[in-house]
Design an enzyme around this catalytic site. Structure first.
Site, PDB file in Angstrom:
ATOM      1  N   HIS A 143      33.663  36.119  57.169  1.00 56.17           N
ATOM      2  CA  HIS A 143      32.503  36.564  57.800  1.00 56.17           C
ATOM      3  C   HIS A 143      32.326  37.335  56.971  1.00 56.17           C
ATOM      4  O   HIS A 143      32.954  37.936  55.739  1.00 56.17           O
ATOM      5  CB  HIS A 143      33.148  37.393  58.857  1.00 56.17           C
ATOM      6  CG  HIS A 143      32.275  36.887  60.765  1.00 56.17           C
ATOM      7  ND1 HIS A 143      32.557  37.359  61.613  1.00 56.17           N
ATOM      8  CD2 HIS A 143      33.147  35.125  60.717  1.00 56.17           C
ATOM      9  CE1 HIS A 143      32.281  36.579  62.630  1.00 56.17           C
ATOM     10  NE2 HIS A 143      32.811  35.846  62.130  1.00 56.17           N
ATOM     11  N   GLU A 145      30.998  40.771  55.946  1.00 57.53           N
ATOM     12  CA  GLU A 145      32.162  41.420  55.775  1.00 57.53           C
ATOM     13  C   GLU A 145      33.191  41.650  55.421  1.00 57.53           C
ATOM     14  O   GLU A 145      33.792  42.578  55.120  1.00 57.53           O
ATOM     15  CB  GLU A 145      31.784  42.796  57.489  1.00 57.53           C
ATOM     16  CG  GLU A 145      30.487  42.621  57.633  1.00 57.53           C
ATOM     17  CD  GLU A 145      29.937  41.674  58.701  1.00 57.53           C
ATOM     18  OE1 GLU A 145      29.227  42.047  59.730  1.00 57.53           O
ATOM     19  OE2 GLU A 145      30.703  40.758  58.400  1.00 57.53           O
ATOM     20  N   ARG A 149      34.862  42.771  51.573  1.00 51.69           N
ATOM     21  CA  ARG A 149      35.696  43.979  52.032  1.00 51.69           C
ATOM     22  C   ARG A 149      37.318  42.894  50.815  1.00 51.69           C
ATOM     23  O   ARG A 149      38.047  44.482  49.584  1.00 51.69           O
ATOM     24  CB  ARG A 149      36.287  44.189  52.852  1.00 51.69           C
ATOM     25  CG  ARG A 149      37.884  45.410  53.053  1.00 51.69           C
ATOM     26  CD  ARG A 149      38.889  44.481  53.112  1.00 51.69           C
ATOM     27  NE  ARG A 149      40.639  45.938  53.394  1.00 51.69           N
ATOM     28  CZ  ARG A 149      41.320  45.194  53.984  1.00 51.69           C
ATOM     29  NH1 ARG A 149      41.582  43.573  54.823  1.00 51.69           N
ATOM     30  NH2 ARG A 149      41.979  46.308  53.847  1.00 51.69           N
ATOM     31  N   ARG A 150      37.676  42.323  50.765  1.00 51.57           N
ATOM     32  CA  ARG A 150      38.270  41.723  49.819  1.00 51.57           C
ATOM     33  C   ARG A 150      37.820  41.559  48.769  1.00 51.57           C
ATOM     34  O   ARG A 150      38.871  41.359  47.460  1.00 51.57           O
ATOM     35  CB  ARG A 150      38.713  40.068  50.766  1.00 51.57           C
ATOM     36  CG  ARG A 150      39.716  40.350  52.167  1.00 51.57           C
ATOM     37  CD  ARG A 150      39.979  38.786  52.469  1.00 51.57           C
ATOM     38  NE  ARG A 150      41.714  38.752  51.683  1.00 51.57           N
ATOM     39  CZ  ARG A 150      42.216  38.465  52.136  1.00 51.57           C
ATOM     40  NH1 ARG A 150      43.047  39.062  53.072  1.00 51.57           N
ATOM     41  NH2 ARG A 150      43.507  38.035  51.294  1.00 51.57           N
ATOM     42  N   CYS A 198      29.899  42.168  63.660  1.00 46.92           N
ATOM     43  CA  CYS A 198      29.760  41.324  65.452  1.00 46.92           C
ATOM     44  C   CYS A 198      31.026  42.136  66.260  1.00 46.92           C
ATOM     45  O   CYS A 198      31.978  42.785  65.809  1.00 46.92           O
ATOM     46  CB  CYS A 198      30.445  39.748  65.566  1.00 46.92           C
ATOM     47  SG  CYS A 198      32.064  39.708  64.563  1.00 46.92           S
ATOM     48  N   LYS A 353      36.958  45.928  62.613  1.00 49.55           N
ATOM     49  CA  LYS A 353      37.881  46.059  61.343  1.00 49.55           C
ATOM     50  C   LYS A 353      37.285  47.078  60.444  1.00 49.55           C
ATOM     51  O   LYS A 353      37.658  47.817  59.896  1.00 49.55           O
ATOM     52  CB  LYS A 353      37.731  44.450  60.162  1.00 49.55           C
ATOM     53  CG  LYS A 353      38.539  43.692  61.148  1.00 49.55           C
ATOM     54  CD  LYS A 353      38.581  42.443  61.049  1.00 49.55           C
ATOM     55  CE  LYS A 353      39.540  41.077  60.682  1.00 49.55           C
ATOM     56  NZ  LYS A 353      39.988  39.890  60.138  1.00 49.55           N
ATOM     57  N   LYS A 486      45.505  35.609  50.700  1.00 49.70           N
ATOM     58  CA  LYS A 486      46.922  36.803  50.447  1.00 49.70           C
ATOM     59  C   LYS A 486      47.129  36.524  49.179  1.00 49.70           C
ATOM     60  O   LYS A 486      48.030  37.870  48.327  1.00 49.70           O
ATOM     61  CB  LYS A 486      47.126  37.009  51.662  1.00 49.70           C
ATOM     62  CG  LYS A 486      46.743  37.317  52.828  1.00 49.70           C
ATOM     63  CD  LYS A 486      47.425  38.162  53.749  1.00 49.70           C
ATOM     64  CE  LYS A 486      48.150  36.645  54.611  1.00 49.70           C
ATOM     65  NZ  LYS A 486      48.591  36.560  55.821  1.00 49.70           N
ATOM     66  N   LYS A 521      53.990  45.826  51.521  1.00 48.62           N
ATOM     67  CA  LYS A 521      53.190  46.180  52.301  1.00 48.62           C
ATOM     68  C   LYS A 521      54.105  46.741  53.234  1.00 48.62           C
ATOM     69  O   LYS A 521      53.926  48.022  53.624  1.00 48.62           O
ATOM     70  CB  LYS A 521      52.767  44.601  53.317  1.00 48.62           C
ATOM     71  CG  LYS A 521      51.839  44.158  52.749  1.00 48.62           C
ATOM     72  CD  LYS A 521      51.130  42.456  54.138  1.00 48.62           C
ATOM     73  CE  LYS A 521      50.391  43.834  54.725  1.00 48.62           C
ATOM     74  NZ  LYS A 521      49.679  42.403  55.791  1.00 48.62           N
TER      75      LYS A 521
END
Length: 553
Positions: A143, A145, A149-150, A198, A353, A486, A521
C-alpha cells in the site's frame, strides 16, 4: 438524554473538508528559532512546542500540490496506472525546514520555509499469508503509505551515512550519548496520502444531504449491505459512478449550490457520550460523530444514511463488525487486516500502522540503535477524498491516547491532521470521471513505485512484492529484491555499521555479537519496550509474525 455538547463557536468552514467536520489542529506554542521540545498535554499526548512550522508556514494544499508535481515529474511511466483503465494511491514524506536566511530566528517577520519530498510511494496491493517468505526478500505490504514509509527509512539510512562521515548536510547531529544521533531541531516531517488510510480512519458517516467530495453514495446501502463503498482496494467490481469533477481533475472542491449548510459540531475525540448506545458499540468511547453512525442522527439533526465502508477485516481476537445494514455496519476503533483475494493477509491496515508509527516513530527498530529519540511525523495531510476529521483523529491518536509508562523519548504524538482540496489525478474517482462510460472495468494498478531522496538508484518498481518483471526462476537472485525489502534495508544498515569504527558504536550494539535480523531488532531494547507497552495497553490483538520469518542474515 441527548448527547452533551460543547458551546458552539462561530467558525467558517474550511474549503476542501466534508460538511460533516470542522478543521482542527494540534496546539502549538512558542516561536520559530527555539529548540522544539515535547510537553505533555491534558490528554496525556505529546505535542510539538516551539515551531511555527507546524502551524502557519505551510498549507495542506501546498503539500498536496508539491507531492503531485513530484509524482508527475520525478517518477517514471513504469509502474504508473494504465491510462483510463487503472488507478492507484499516492503517499509521501515531506521535509520542512526554515529557509537558510531565517534558520537562526530572532525576527518577527513571517518565517519562510523550504519543502522537499524525501520519499514517495504508490500502490494498492499486499500479498497473502501463503506467499510470505522467511528470507525477507519480498514486500508483504505494498500500500502507498507503507511504501512511502519504507522509502523514508532508506532516506534516513542515507542521512545517517552522511552523519557518520561528518558531512554537514546531514539531517542528523550528534546526540548526548556515544554513537547516537538526533534530528536537527529545526526540521519537521509531514506525511501525505492521497486518500484516507484504509481501516479505522475510513469508517466515515454519510449524511443524507451531504455534498459528496468524491463518489456519491448508493442510497440502497441501508437495504443492501452487500453493496460496499470504498476503501476496499481489492474490490473486484467498481460499482460506483463518480460525479463530474470538472476540469482539470485537480480542481479544488467547492460547495455545490443548493446544499444545506450542515456543519456538525464535534466533541473532543475520546469523550464518552451519554445517552442510549446500541450494545454492539457500547464502551467504544464514541464521539458525537461516531454516535451518529449508530443512532442515525448527526448532532446537527441531519440524518446519517450509511457509512463509508472499509474492506479491512477485523483481526482475530477483536470484537468484530455487526454487519448490520446501514450506519451500524462497522464497529469503530478496532485493529484490522488488509483484504486479499482469497488468501487472507497478515498486513495490518494503514490506519493501524500510522497509529503505531505515531508512538514508536517511523525509523523502525534497526535505526533506533543509532538514534537518541524516534523520528516522528509532525503532521498528516490527506488529499481530496471521502474524509472525516473525527475518524482520522480517532484512528491515528485517539486509540493510543491513554498509553503511558513508555521509555524515555517515546510518546503518543498529537499530530496535526489536515485535508487538502486537491484531487490526485490518478485516484479512482479522478480516473472514473475522465473515462465516463468507457469500455471495460476500472481496476487498481498492480505495480508499486518507491522513490527515496538518495543519490544511488532512488527508484524501485515492484509487483507482487518483487521488482517488476521478476520471473519465478529469478526470485532467489540478488537482482530480484526490492531496495526497500527487509533484507535489503538490513544490508544497508550493516554497511552503515561497517563504515563506523566499533569503538564508536552505541552500547546496544557492543553488548553481544548479533547476527540475524531478528537479533538486531530485539537488541533495540528501548524500542522493544515501547512496542510491548503499546501492545499491552492499546493493541493487544496485533498480529505478529513468527520469529522464524526474521532469521535471515
Amino acid at each position: 438524554m441527548a448527547p452533551r455538547q460543547r458551546p458552539r463557536h462561530p467558525r467558517r468552514q474550511a474549503r476542501g473538508l466534508s460538511l460533516f467536520q470542522e478543521p482542527r489542529a494540534c496546539r502549538v506554542t512558542g516561536r520559530m528559532g527555539s529548540t522544539p521540545a515535547l510537553e505533555p498535554s491534558e490528554k496525556g499526548l505529546r505535542l510539538w512546542r516551539g515551531s511555527a512550522l507546524t502551524q502557519t508556514m505551510w498549507t495542506a494544499d501546498e503539500i498536496a500540490q508539491l507531492c503531485y508535481e513530484h509524482y508527475r515529474t520525478r517518477l517514471p511511466k513504469q509502474g504508473k496506472p494504465e491510462p483510463n483503465r487503472e488507478w492507484t494511491l499516492l503517499a509521501a514524506v515531506v521535509k520542512i525546514k526554515p529557509a537558510a536566511d531565517q534558520a537562526c530566528g530572532g525576527t518577527n517577520k513571517p518565517t519562510q520555509v523550504t519543502k522537499e519530498v524525501v520519499s514517495m510511494g504508490t500502490g494498492t496491493k499486499c500479498i497473502g499469508q501463503s506467499k510470505m517468505r522467511k528470507s525477507g526478500d519480498i514486500l508483504n505490504d505494498s500500500h502507498a503509505e507503507v511504501i512511502a514509509r519504507r522509502s523514508f527509512q532508506r532516506y534516513l539510512l542515507h542521512q545517517l551515512h552522511l552523519a557518520a562521515a561528518l558531512k554537514e548536510d546531514s539531517i542528523f547531529v550528534p546526540g548526548t550519548q556515544r554513537g547516537l544521533w538526533k534530528l536537527r531541531p529545526d526540521l519537521l516531517f509531514v506525511f501525505f496520502s492521497s486518500h484516507t488510510p484504509c481501516g479505522d480512519a475510513s469508517i466515515i458517516p454519510m449524511l443524507e444531504f451531504e455534498d459528496q467530495p468524491c463518489c456519491p453514495i448508493h442510497r440502497d446501502w441501508a437495504n443492501n449491505p452487500l453493496v460496499e463503498a470504498s476503501s476496499d482496494l481489492e474490490d473486484p467490481e467498481d460499482k460506483k459512478k463518480c460525479e463530474d469533477l470538472g476540469s482539470p481533475v485537480t480542481k479544488k472542491m467547492r460547495p455545490e449550490p443548493g446544499i444545506p449548510d450542515i456543519v456538525a459540531h464535534h466533541q473532543s475525540f475520546g469523550h464518552q457520550e451519554s445517552g442510549q448506545v446500541p450494545p454492539s458499540v457500547s464502551g467504544s468511547h464514541l464521539t458525537a460523530e461516531e454516535l451518529a453512525t449508530v443512532t442515525g442522527m448527526a448532532p446537527s439533526g441531519a440524518k446519517v444514511v450509511d457509512v463509508y465502508r472499509t474492506g479491512a477485516k477485523c483481526v482475530p481476537g477483536e470484537a468484530g463488525d455487526s454487519g448490520k445494514p446501514g450506519a451500524a455496519y462497522h464497529q469503530v476503533g478496532l485493529l484490522r487486516v488488509k483484504p486479499g483475494r482469497g488468501d487472507r493477509t497478515c498486513s495490518l491496515s494503514c490506519s493501524d500502522k500510522l497509529a503505531r508509527w505515531n508512538v514508536l516513530g517511523c525509523q523502525g527498530a534497526l535505526l533506533m540503535h543509532l538514534l537518541e529519540e524516534p523520528v516522528y511525523l509532525s503532521a498528516v495531510v490527506i488529499g481530496r477524498c471521502p474524509y472525516s476529521q473525527e475518524a482520522m483523529q480517532r484512528a491515528l491518536t485517539g486509540r493510543c491516547r491513554n498509553v503511558s509508562a513508555l521509555p524515555r523519548g517515546f510518546g503518543v504524538q498529537e499530530v496535526k491532521i489536515e485535508q487538502s482540496g486537491f484531487l490526485f489525478e490518478q485516484s479512482r474517482c479522478a480516473v472514473q470521471a475522465k473515462r465516463a462510460d468507457g469500455p471495460g472495468r476500472l481496476v487498481p494498478c498492480g505495480a508499486a513505485i518507491s522513490w527515496s531522496a538518495v543519490p544511488e538508484q532512488p527508484l524501485d518498481v515492484t509487483a507482487n512484492g518483487f521488482p517488476q518483471g521478476t520471473t519465478k526462476k529469478a526470485i532467489r537472485c540478488l537482482q530480484a529484491r526490492s531496495r526497500i525489502s527487509k533484507v535489503e534495508l538490513f544490508r544497508s544498515f550493516q554497511r552503515l555499521l561497517s563504515s563506523i569504527s566499533e569503538d564508536k558504536w552505541p552500547d546496544s550494539l557492543r553488548m553481544r555479537k548479533l547476527e540475524t535480523y531478528h537479533e538486531y531488532k530485539e537488541a533495540a531494547s528501548a524500542y522493544q519496550e515501547a512496542w510491548t507497552v503499546l501492545r499491552e495497553q492499546a493493541f493487544g490483538s496485533w498480529i505478529r509474525h513468527p520469529p522464524d520469518y526474521d532469521q535471515f542474515k
